[in-house]
Write a protein that holds these residues in place. Sequence first.
Motif, PDB file in Angstrom:
ATOM      1  N   ASP A  89      -1.096  -2.921  -4.348  1.00  0.00           N
ATOM      2  CA  ASP A  89      -2.554  -3.062  -4.271  1.00  0.00           C
ATOM      3  C   ASP A  89      -3.271  -1.721  -4.342  1.00  0.00           C
ATOM      4  O   ASP A  89      -4.446  -1.665  -4.694  1.00  0.00           O
ATOM      5  N   GLY A  90      -2.611  -0.647  -3.980  1.00  0.00           N
ATOM      6  CA  GLY A  90      -3.261   0.653  -4.026  1.00  0.00           C
ATOM      7  C   GLY A  90      -2.269   1.771  -3.778  1.00  0.00           C
ATOM      8  O   GLY A  90      -1.286   1.601  -3.058  1.00  0.00           O
ATOM      9  N   THR A 140     -13.071   2.981   1.566  1.00  0.00           N
ATOM     10  CA  THR A 140     -12.286   3.044   2.799  1.00  0.00           C
ATOM     11  C   THR A 140     -11.646   4.426   2.951  1.00  0.00           C
ATOM     12  O   THR A 140     -11.673   5.019   4.033  1.00  0.00           O
ATOM     13  N   PRO A 178      -9.443   2.058  -9.536  1.00  0.00           N
ATOM     14  CA  PRO A 178      -9.254   1.679  -8.121  1.00  0.00           C
ATOM     15  C   PRO A 178     -10.403   0.812  -7.635  1.00  0.00           C
ATOM     16  O   PRO A 178     -11.557   1.070  -7.962  1.00  0.00           O
ATOM     17  N   ILE A 213       0.871  -1.163   0.000  1.00  0.00           N
ATOM     18  CA  ILE A 213       0.000   0.000   0.000  1.00  0.00           C
ATOM     19  C   ILE A 213       0.912   1.217   0.000  1.00  0.00           C
ATOM     20  O   ILE A 213       1.765   1.360   0.885  1.00  0.00           O
ATOM     21  N   TRP A 238     -11.489  -0.116  -1.746  1.00  0.00           N
ATOM     22  CA  TRP A 238     -10.375   0.798  -1.428  1.00  0.00           C
ATOM     23  C   TRP A 238     -10.860   2.241  -1.449  1.00  0.00           C
ATOM     24  O   TRP A 238     -10.558   3.037  -0.563  1.00  0.00           O
ATOM     25  N   GLN A 239     -11.648   2.587  -2.465  1.00  0.00           N
ATOM     26  CA  GLN A 239     -12.157   3.955  -2.584  1.00  0.00           C
ATOM     27  C   GLN A 239     -13.060   4.303  -1.402  1.00  0.00           C
ATOM     28  O   GLN A 239     -12.934   5.385  -0.809  1.00  0.00           O
ATOM     29  N   LEU A 273      -2.313   5.843  -2.639  1.00  0.00           N
ATOM     30  CA  LEU A 273      -3.071   6.977  -2.122  1.00  0.00           C
ATOM     31  C   LEU A 273      -2.209   8.225  -2.280  1.00  0.00           C
ATOM     32  O   LEU A 273      -1.139   8.326  -1.681  1.00  0.00           O
TER      33      LEU A 273
END
Length: 250
Positions: free
Chosen positions: A211-212, A246, A239, A125, A243-244, A214
């Motif tokens: 995985d993402g 969260t 995305p 992340i 995830w968005q 930010l």
Amino acid sequence: MQGVLDLRVYRAAFVPALLALFVVAFSLEGRPAPVRTRALADAFDPARAFGGPRVRDSLLELGAAFPERRPGSAGDAALAGRVGDALRTAGFAVSTARAEGRTVDGATELETVVGVRPGLSSRRIVVLSHRDSLDRPGLADLSGTAALLELARIFRTRVPSGEAEREERGRPQLVGRDLRKTLVLVSTSGGSGGGAGARAWARAQDPSLIDGVLVLGDLASARWQKPWVVPWSNGREHPPLGWQRTVEAA
């Protein structure tokens, strides 16, 4: 008799269709709920991240210490050094990289600072922010860096001397807590002129491990304007909705 027979045929044909409708209806999944962790919400201290001139690594202290931060400038490089020191103090494995990128001042050598805290999984992340600014002191551009350093403080692997007692009386501690995934904090330059540093960092990554990502923008605006979270991708994939949601819930 013929009409009755046709009616029965229609009824027989309707049963499979109705059954298929029910199967589809109960097979659809609801929107994924955001992941919530109360400890993290309590541990992140917005007041400390905003801070003051005497609160080290807070927004106001960083703005006073590094008011001039054009991409690739001496002030930008000095702040990169401060970010690296803060990440090392928090126990992150720190690396730096330099790459030439096109900014508002033309082709400029930009420095990227990366801090990694391994998790139980090698899946990553990433939290990224740029630290440069065309304004003086450019607090809006700097707010993402202040939040990044507050995250490093939260997820640190050891407590600096003199701070442990204050932590016991205040916020919950996450020191030594195992992370499910590897956390990567990235400080780039060139964001005020198109994100050259972020692009250079992204090109060097293996996307199959991430995985993402930010990206922290202006977190200290005097006026709140939605959308606070903008899902964006320059590729075919978008995305994940979980995830968005969260990020939005946080």
